[in-house]
Design a protein around this motif. Structure first.
Motif, mmCIF file in Angstrom:
data_model
loop_
_atom_site.group_PDB
_atom_site.id
_atom_site.type_symbol
_atom_site.label_atom_id
_atom_site.label_comp_id
_atom_site.label_asym_id
_atom_site.label_seq_id
_atom_site.Cartn_x
_atom_site.Cartn_y
_atom_site.Cartn_z
ATOM 1 N N LEU A 82 0.869 -1.178 0.000
ATOM 2 C CA LEU A 82 0.000 0.000 0.000
ATOM 3 C C LEU A 82 0.902 1.223 0.000
ATOM 4 O O LEU A 82 1.738 1.389 0.885
ATOM 5 N N CYS A 83 0.746 2.054 -1.008
ATOM 6 C CA CYS A 83 1.634 3.208 -1.202
ATOM 7 C C CYS A 83 0.794 4.489 -1.104
ATOM 8 O O CYS A 83 -0.272 4.586 -1.720
ATOM 9 N N GLN A 84 1.279 5.443 -0.316
ATOM 10 C CA GLN A 84 0.545 6.691 -0.138
ATOM 11 C C GLN A 84 1.477 7.887 -0.246
ATOM 12 O O GLN A 84 2.664 7.805 0.081
ATOM 13 N N THR A 85 0.901 8.996 -0.695
ATOM 14 C CA THR A 85 1.623 10.261 -0.676
ATOM 15 C C THR A 85 0.607 11.368 -0.452
ATOM 16 O O THR A 85 -0.537 11.272 -0.886
ATOM 17 N N GLU A 86 1.030 12.379 0.254
ATOM 18 C CA GLU A 86 0.128 13.497 0.557
ATOM 19 C C GLU A 86 0.587 14.729 -0.202
ATOM 20 O O GLU A 86 1.764 15.066 -0.206
ATOM 21 N N LYS A 87 -0.354 15.376 -0.881
ATOM 22 C CA LYS A 87 -0.044 16.569 -1.655
ATOM 23 C C LYS A 87 -0.917 17.728 -1.182
ATOM 24 O O LYS A 87 -2.122 17.557 -0.958
ATOM 25 N N THR A 88 -0.300 18.897 -1.044
ATOM 26 C CA THR A 88 -1.094 20.089 -0.777
ATOM 27 C C THR A 88 -1.719 20.549 -2.075
ATOM 28 O O THR A 88 -1.245 20.228 -3.172
ATOM 29 N N LEU A 145 9.060 5.301 -11.360
ATOM 30 C CA LEU A 145 8.964 6.637 -10.779
ATOM 31 C C LEU A 145 8.314 6.564 -9.393
ATOM 32 O O LEU A 145 7.348 5.815 -9.199
ATOM 33 N N PRO A 146 8.836 7.314 -8.408
ATOM 34 C CA PRO A 146 8.185 7.321 -7.096
ATOM 35 C C PRO A 146 6.700 7.663 -7.218
ATOM 36 O O PRO A 146 6.306 8.449 -8.095
ATOM 37 N N TRP A 147 5.891 7.067 -6.357
ATOM 38 C CA TRP A 147 4.442 7.258 -6.431
ATOM 39 C C TRP A 147 4.058 8.734 -6.304
ATOM 40 O O TRP A 147 3.123 9.215 -6.954
ATOM 41 N N SER A 148 4.798 9.490 -5.499
ATOM 42 C CA SER A 148 4.475 10.910 -5.317
ATOM 43 C C SER A 148 4.566 11.682 -6.625
ATOM 44 O O SER A 148 3.841 12.666 -6.828
ATOM 45 N N LEU A 149 5.445 11.241 -7.545
ATOM 46 C CA LEU A 149 5.559 11.896 -8.850
ATOM 47 C C LEU A 149 4.540 11.343 -9.841
ATOM 48 O O LEU A 149 4.137 12.048 -10.758
ATOM 49 N N GLN A 150 4.133 10.098 -9.671
ATOM 50 C CA GLN A 150 3.122 9.542 -10.566
ATOM 51 C C GLN A 150 1.772 10.225 -10.369
ATOM 52 O O GLN A 150 0.926 10.217 -11.264
ATOM 53 N N ALA A 299 11.218 9.808 -0.638
ATOM 54 C CA ALA A 299 11.040 10.108 0.787
ATOM 55 C C ALA A 299 9.634 10.605 1.086
ATOM 56 O O ALA A 299 9.185 10.560 2.242
ATOM 57 N N ASN A 300 8.914 11.079 0.050
ATOM 58 C CA ASN A 300 7.550 11.564 0.245
ATOM 59 C C ASN A 300 6.524 10.431 0.209
ATOM 60 O O ASN A 300 5.350 10.658 0.496
ATOM 61 N N ASP A 301 6.962 9.242 -0.174
ATOM 62 C CA ASP A 301 6.056 8.088 -0.247
ATOM 63 C C ASP A 301 6.045 7.350 1.090
ATOM 64 O O ASP A 301 7.088 7.173 1.730
ATOM 65 N N GLN A 302 4.878 6.912 1.485
ATOM 66 C CA GLN A 302 4.742 6.011 2.626
ATOM 67 C C GLN A 302 4.329 4.651 2.080
ATOM 68 O O GLN A 302 3.383 4.544 1.301
#
Length: 542
Positions: A82-88, A145-150, A299-302
């Motif tokens: 399970l991959c998560q990222t938080e974006k403002t 690509l890291p999930w935060s960029l996808q 580093a932004n991905d959990q």
């Protein structure tokens, strides 16, 4: 299936030659379909023969943080990352608009959490690649690509909490597959795939050189239907550039490395063309600088390793990619492994497939006999007829043994004695249940989980709910005389309120309407049918 290169478009003919040329540079591509036993078996032969020093896998580079958990001996598929990222919102908006008087903080959220999952089962090529890398002490690298960029392509305030990182949308919807379906008289793209790849003779699948050329052609022909603009908009081009740099940078730093690259076949054409233009193309300094900058976004991905289940993995239940009917393909995978381990091949792959057909149809017939409205339609004679018909259909269709669709057709023909339209839904639910399965995976004790999720699982264990599989179970609760039972009841009511699909009440007093208050017991049916949903529902409440 092997297609003569003279029949291919010029672009693909060149790409096939480049594929072979890259092998001379010790870069071996394995274009796979997710959760394909045939692809896994071919990949196994490739890795055994090549003995790579590095295995690169199409998955977000942030998965490196949990590689030890993935390789732990207690990790048993089916599992998922399970991959998560938080974006403002400021990060997501590409252009700002002036605020109006109507703008309020209540309308637009301050940030959005994007979630996705990456499932593995025993016969997933990516899982096999990791297990063989561990056995052969090869380095594992996740190169996507890291999930935060996808997620940069999306500004959806109601983010998709069930997105799969193994999507096969492009392979399902294109003119090439549609024409193949018509020509081969297949019902959907899954039947085309099974006909051309899964039902080959085991020895043909073991010829990984030919097999992966065929899977490459299948996927590359599908890719030709899409424009570069659409692939950029969807994010495939950006991901492929990242993967290209990862491969090239490794080869540049370690020229003698033997590299096996395991990717969804849709991306392989772009990777081959990016790496080979009459010679090996290594990344430029600007590409490496951009790659290093993008890699920091990991580093932004959990990432969390979670238990998964066959019913969730099944395409029939809405899963976005990969093969349907996981219990069927798990049995098919075990059949291949038994054949592979045989010291002397006194039995052909065809005989192994026939034994598989017999076992599966017998199991399905047994489950149908357990139905309340059983009408002897699955007795010995219908079962014998179904086995014979599945075998004959396989021969007619040129299969080396019966496949999933051959089984479905034999069941429909031999087990149904009335109009198909009148057949009870329980009949097909039982058939699908057998082929879907209820296996639930396992993760190592102490594996990091979101705190709220840990609390839920701890509570489930505290109240002695059985979570070894996803079969529905009954619990009888004495709500008045036993305080611990009241706590159990309150927890079940809470889970029902959250709508996580864990339990539903069958009987008991109705406190809302003041009815049947003299009833002293509650009866519940519960099942861990969707482990991911428990994660998502609770995480959304944070």
């Amino acid at each position: 299936m092997t297609i003569s290169h003279s029949l291919l478009p010029e672009r693909l003919s060149k790409a096939v030659e480049s594929l072979k040329a890259l092998q001379q540079e010790q870069i071996y591509f394995a274009p796979v379909r997710h959760h394909s036993p045939a692809c896994s078996y071919a990949l196994k032969q490739l890795i055994k023969e090549v003995q790579p020093t590095h295995i690169l896998i199409e998955a977000p580079s942030s998965f490196e943080a949990i590689i030890e958990q993935l390789l732990h001996s207690d990790t048993k598929p089916p599992i998922a990352v399970l991959c998560q990222t938080e974006k403002t919102i400021d990060q997501l908006m590409t252009s700002s608009e002036p605020e109006t008087e109507d703008d309020t903080d209540d309308i637009t959220p301050k940030s959005i959490t994007y979630s996705a999952f990456y499932p593995f089962c025993h016969y997933s090529p990516e899982w096999l690649a990791m297990q063989m890398a561990k056995k052969q002490q090869a380095d594992i690298q996740f190169i996507d690509l890291p999930w935060s960029l996808q997620t940069d392509q999306s500004i959806d305030y109601d983010s998709d909490y069930n997105r799969s990182l193994l999507s096969e949308t492009y392979l399902k919807h294109n003119q090439y597959i549609q024409r193949l379906m018509q020509k081969l008289h297949c019902r959907d793209h899954d039947e085309v795939w099974e006909h051309l790849f899964e039902l080959k003779d085991y020895d043909e699948i073991a010829d990984w050189q030919t097999f992966f050329v065929d899977t490459f052609v299948w996927c590359a022909m599908s890719r030709l239907d899409y424009t570069q603009e659409s692939l950029i908009a969807e994010g495939s081009v950006q991901r492929e550039q990242y993967m290209l740099t990862a491969i090239g940078q490794l080869k540049k730093s370690k020229p003698q490395a033997k590299i096996v690259v395991v990717t969804g076949g849709f991306h392989t054409l772009a990777l081959i063309e990016g790496l080979w233009q009459n010679q090996l193309i290594l990344p430029k300094r600007s590409d490496v600088i951009q790659f290093n900058r993008q890699q920091k976004n990991s580093a932004n991905d959990q990432t969390w390793l979670i238990r998964y289940s066959f019913d969730r993995l099944d395409a029939l239940n809405g899963y976005a990619s990969g093969m349907p009917s996981p219990a069927y393909y798990q049995a098919a995978w075990q059949s291949i492994l038994h054949y592979d381990k045989a010291t002397n091949k006194d039995q052909s792959g065809r005989e192994y497939r026939q034994r598989l057909t017999l076992a599966l149809l017998s199991e399905i017939a047994d489950k149908l006999r357990q139905q309340p409205n059983y009408n002897s339609s699955t007795g010995f004679v219908p079962l014998k007829s179904a086995i014979e018909q599945a075998t004959l259909l396989a021969d007619l269709r040129g299969h080396v043994g019966a496949g999933r669709y051959d089984l479905f057709d034999a069941i429909q023909s031999c087990f149904i004695k009335e109009s198909i339209d009148n057949t009870h839904s329980e009949f097909w639910l039982s058939v699908q249940s057998c082929l879907s399965g209820n296996l639930l995976g396992n993760v190592p004790t102490g594996t990091s989980q979101p705190p709220l999720v840990n609390d839920v699982y701890s509570t489930l264990k505290k109240y002695r709910f059985k979570l070894d599989d996803t079969n529905p179970k009954l619990t009888h609760i004495d709500i008045y005389r036993k305080p611990e039972h009241r706590q159990r009841s309150r927890f079940l009511h809470l889970m029902t309120f959250l709508n996580v699909g864990f339990a539903n009440r069958l009987d008991g007093p109705n406190y809302i309407h003041g009815q049947r208050l003299n009833v002293m017991f509650e009866d519940w049916r519960y099942a861990l049918m969707n482990p991911l949903m428990i994660f998502i529902k609770i995480i959304k409440l944070r």
